[in-house]
Design a protein around this motif. Structure first.
Motif, PDB file in Angstrom:
ATOM      1  N   ALA A   2       0.836  -1.195   0.000  1.00  0.00           N
ATOM      2  CA  ALA A   2       0.000   0.000   0.000  1.00  0.00           C
ATOM      3  C   ALA A   2       0.868   1.241   0.000  1.00  0.00           C
ATOM      4  O   ALA A   2       1.969   1.272   0.562  1.00  0.00           O
ATOM      5  CB  ALA A   2      -0.910   0.015   1.229  1.00  0.00           C
ATOM      6  N   ASP A  16      -5.793   1.104   0.735  1.00  0.00           N
ATOM      7  CA  ASP A  16      -5.224   0.529   1.961  1.00  0.00           C
ATOM      8  C   ASP A  16      -6.238  -0.390   2.650  1.00  0.00           C
ATOM      9  O   ASP A  16      -5.886  -1.457   3.160  1.00  0.00           O
ATOM     10  CB  ASP A  16      -4.801   1.645   2.916  1.00  0.00           C
ATOM     11  CG  ASP A  16      -3.602   2.421   2.384  1.00  0.00           C
ATOM     12  OD1 ASP A  16      -2.875   1.856   1.554  1.00  0.00           O
ATOM     13  OD2 ASP A  16      -3.413   3.573   2.789  1.00  0.00           O
ATOM     14  N   ARG A  20      -5.757  -4.341   3.468  1.00  0.00           N
ATOM     15  CA  ARG A  20      -5.883  -4.887   4.828  1.00  0.00           C
ATOM     16  C   ARG A  20      -6.913  -6.008   4.867  1.00  0.00           C
ATOM     17  O   ARG A  20      -6.704  -7.041   5.528  1.00  0.00           O
ATOM     18  CB  ARG A  20      -6.271  -3.771   5.805  1.00  0.00           C
ATOM     19  CG  ARG A  20      -5.138  -2.804   6.129  1.00  0.00           C
ATOM     20  CD  ARG A  20      -5.475  -1.979   7.358  1.00  0.00           C
ATOM     21  NE  ARG A  20      -6.681  -1.202   7.159  1.00  0.00           N
ATOM     22  CZ  ARG A  20      -6.698   0.035   6.650  1.00  0.00           C
ATOM     23  NH1 ARG A  20      -5.566   0.614   6.281  1.00  0.00           N
ATOM     24  NH2 ARG A  20      -7.830   0.684   6.508  1.00  0.00           N
TER      25      ARG A  20
END
Length: 235
Positions: A2, A16, A20
């Protein structure tokens, strides 16, 4: 990996979040593989993974739409770089779906095999009142699970198809750009040839003028001498 969201770009924030979520799904798959495929914890983790995979696919689709919306305000290099990041996540989604489907299918086969073994070797099978409901595996449940697996696989194939289509479009655009650059280079080469020809012509003309200027003085002296001879002859 990222990007660091230094400028507070909402798109990078969403990127991001997707990465995740991808890492969380991968961790859950690892955790599920450590459990017994017949345990309640295994089923619970499988349900969570299934929900998160659909969430991951939905968020990726939204991320791609947002990129198409803001691509006009980005440089071509930045837009292409972000598109590659989205495609990498789409490929990751396909891999996660395959891992989930393959392990799910293996667990179903193991469960069915265990159920059959219980029926074959249980001494109390002849007594219908003593048959354990959890030891059986209904055809309806098996078909439902197979349907879910096929749906997950279809979603993965569709995502992979979209990635391949996008890469094909990018390759076509790159080919068009190369063709345009070749045309520009050809035009530039023609212009340079024309300019060189003009320079040669002008150089030759300058040479002629220079020669003419260098002989002008001689003709002037000859004219003066001729005039002087004529005057002396008259006198």
């Amino acid at each position: 990996m990222a990007l660091i969201n230094i400028d507070g770009d909402p798109w990078l924030t969403d990127l991001d979040a997707c990465e995740r979520l991808s890492n969380e799904i991968q961790s859950q798959l690892v955790s599920r593989n450590r459990e017994n495929s017949l345990s309640r914890e295994y089923s619970s983790i499988s349900g969570q993974i299934r929900v998160r995979l659909k969430q991951f696919g939905s968020e990726l689709e939204q991320l791609n739409k947002k990129l198409n919306y803001i691509s006009g305000s980005l440089t071509s290099a930045e837009a292409e770089r972000r598109q590659r990041q989205v495609e990498a996540l789409q490929s990751k989604l396909v891999q996660l779906q395959r891992q989930f489907s393959n392990v799910e299918a293996s667990a179903e086969r193991a469960s069915l095999f265990a159920s059959d073994n219980n029926r074959l070797f249980d001494d109390d099978d002849d007594d219908p009142a003593l048959i354990k409901p959890e030891a059986s595996y209904s055809v309806t449940d098996l078909r439902a699970q197979q349907t879910r697996i096929l749906e997950d696989q279809n979603e993965g194939l569709e995502a992979l198809s979209r990635v391949i289509s996008r890469q094909k479009v990018l390759a076509t655009q790159i080919g068009s750009e190369v063709d345009r650059h070749n045309e520009i280079l050809d035009n530039l080469a023609d212009t340079m040839e024309t300019t060189d020809a003009r320079l040669d012509r002008e150089t030759r003309q300058i040479g002629v003028v220079t020669v003419q200027d260098s002989t002008w003085g001689y003709w002037t002296v000859i004219g003066i001498l001729a005039a002087a001879i004529i005057i002396v002859a008259i006198l």
